[in-house]
Scaffold this motif. Structure first.
Motif: not given
Length: 454
Positions: A150-151, A153, A200, A202, A204-205
């Motif tokens: 999840q980290e 990009t 850019s 991630h 997770s966002e």
């Protein structure tokens, strides 16, 4: 002979020439322009030795396309006749779900030999898929899942999508799944979301929580999930929540279609993926197992007629109506079998519901039985001018229809409770009992009403 027959004959001759020259590229030149189904039909019409030689010579990718087109049992036969190294090369061109379907149909020794030639990771995936019970998410999924931490990009995922990595083909357009450090799926990102987000960012966002299914989820539940949600695929997880693979809507639809086809064939006495290209002895043995049992069942039905020879001799018109009564009742019973089999497949009834099912079928059977009895009774009366003959035939059909729908509705549930295959056994039981009961009802009622019929 039609132009189509001439074209087939010409292609077969070109194919045989290429096989005898041991020219794999020439074999591909004959088969490549054809739809996969036509190419497979052409190969299966060849003598077995030539067919096996063709698969040994042709490029692995073309052989894989033919294997994927064939039913699993025939595909397993084709692969088993290859040398293990070539078989492994062919299977490597297929998704893990197809590999597992093929290997599962092979003899254990042949399967071990082929798996021994495959890459360790791919062989382990196949062994894992085969171990899951048939008709579950684990057995239907592909072992490959398009996953990222999840980290990661958005740019990382897009670069992977744009790469020429051959392994990417195995993901078959899956949405990317995000996994945590323990390998559990924690999010999913749509392809549209990837294209509209900044490189850019991630994952997770922009990810959303995924809906996942367990490897043990049965086919009926999977069907309901895909009916309720517009997903093209779902992540499949092990009991501890780790990502095990990916399940597509297409795989579920194909499994449902195969099950329906298999049940239909079993009701007609055809077991397994029988094809006319299979060895004659194998096909004969499979059919005889069913036909031999039917001989016994038909002898029992015939014995009922034998017991009423005097009645038949006195009122010969009854013989005309015996097959009509048994056949019409059998049709009503088959309708009940079809409804019960469908409800079983959808999980709407269980063996414990037998009494409820019977009560519902009796009400329908009584209404239809009376209606059909009146119709056939009028026909018998008009034909012979005897209302009592019409009453005997009509009453027999009415009672037999009620019996037939009762059997058709309940027997599949009882067979399910006993651990037997309801699709295969319900038909013969229904046919035999409705025949015997129909003959008995017509002949016994005719014997009681004999003074009014002659």
């Amino acid at each position: 002979m039609t132009d189509l027959d001439l074209d087939d004959r010409a292609m077969e001759e070109h194919l045989l020439e290429a096989i005898h020259r041991e020219d794999g590229l020439a074999i591909a030149d004959v088969l490549d322009p054809l739809p996969y189904s036509d190419a497979l039909r052409l190969l299966l019409n060849l003598p077995e030795h030539d067919r096996d030689h063709a698969f040994a010579l042709m490029p692995a990718q073309l052989a894989a396309e033919m294997v994927e087109e064939a039913p699993s049992e025939m595909a397993a036969t084709l692969v088993a006749h290859m040398i293990p190294a070539k078989a492994a090369e062919v299977l490597d061109e297929l998704g893990s779900d197809v590999q597992a379907d093929v290997v599962a149909e092979m003899e254990e020794a042949d399967a071990d030999a082929v798996l021994g030639e495959m890459e360790d990771e791919h062989a382990e995936d196949v062994r894992r898929l085969i171990a899951y019970p048939e008709g579950t998410a684990g057995a239907l999924m592909t072992a490959e899942a398009f996953s990222f931490p999840q980290e990661a990009t958005v740019g990382t995922v897009l670069r992977r999508l744009a790469s020429e990595d051959e392994d990417f083909e195995r993901y078959r357009g899956q949405h990317p799944y995000m996994v945590d450090d323990a390998g559990r799926p924690v999010g999913v990102v749509s392809l549209r979301g990837l294209l509209t987000a900044k490189r850019s960012m991630h994952l997770s966002e922009i990810m959303i929580a995924p809906l996942s299914v367990s490897v043990e989820t049965p086919l009926e539940t999977l069907e309901n999930i895909f009916d309720e949600h517009p997903f093209l695929g779902l992540p499949v997880v092990e009991a501890d929540g780790r990502l095990a693979g990916s399940l597509s809507r297409l795989a579920v639809d194909e499994a449902l279609a195969e099950r329906a086809e298999s049940e239909s064939l079993r009701r007609q006495g055809v077991f397994g993926d029988e094809l006319r290209s299979m060895p004659t002895l194998v096909r004969s043995r499979r059919r005889l197992a069913w036909l031999s049992a039917n001989i016994v069942l038909n002898i029992i039905a015939a014995s009922v007629i034998s017991a009423y020879e005097e009645t038949l001799a006195a009122v010969i018109a009854i013989a005309v109506f015996l097959p009509m009564v048994s056949d019409m009742s059998g049709c009503s019973g088959n309708q009940a079998v079809g409804v019960t089999m469908r409800e079983l497949s959808l999980g709407l009834v269980r063996p414990a519901d037998a009494v409820r099912v019977w009560l519902k079928e009796v009400s329908v059977g009584a209404m239809n039985g009376v209606a059909l009895g009146i119709l056939i009774g009028i026909v018998a009366w008009a034909w012979k001018g005897n209302p009592w003959l019409g009453l005997v035939i009509g009453a027999a059909l009415a009672f037999n229809t009620v019996l037939a729908v009762s059997i058709g509705g309940v027997v599949p549930l009882l067979l399910k409770r006993l651990g037997q295959d309801p699709a295969a056994a319900s038909g013969p039981l229904l046919t035999t009992i409705t025949d015997m009961a129909g003959f008995f009802l017509v002949l016994s009622l005719a014997s009681l009403a004999m003074p009014l019929l002659v």
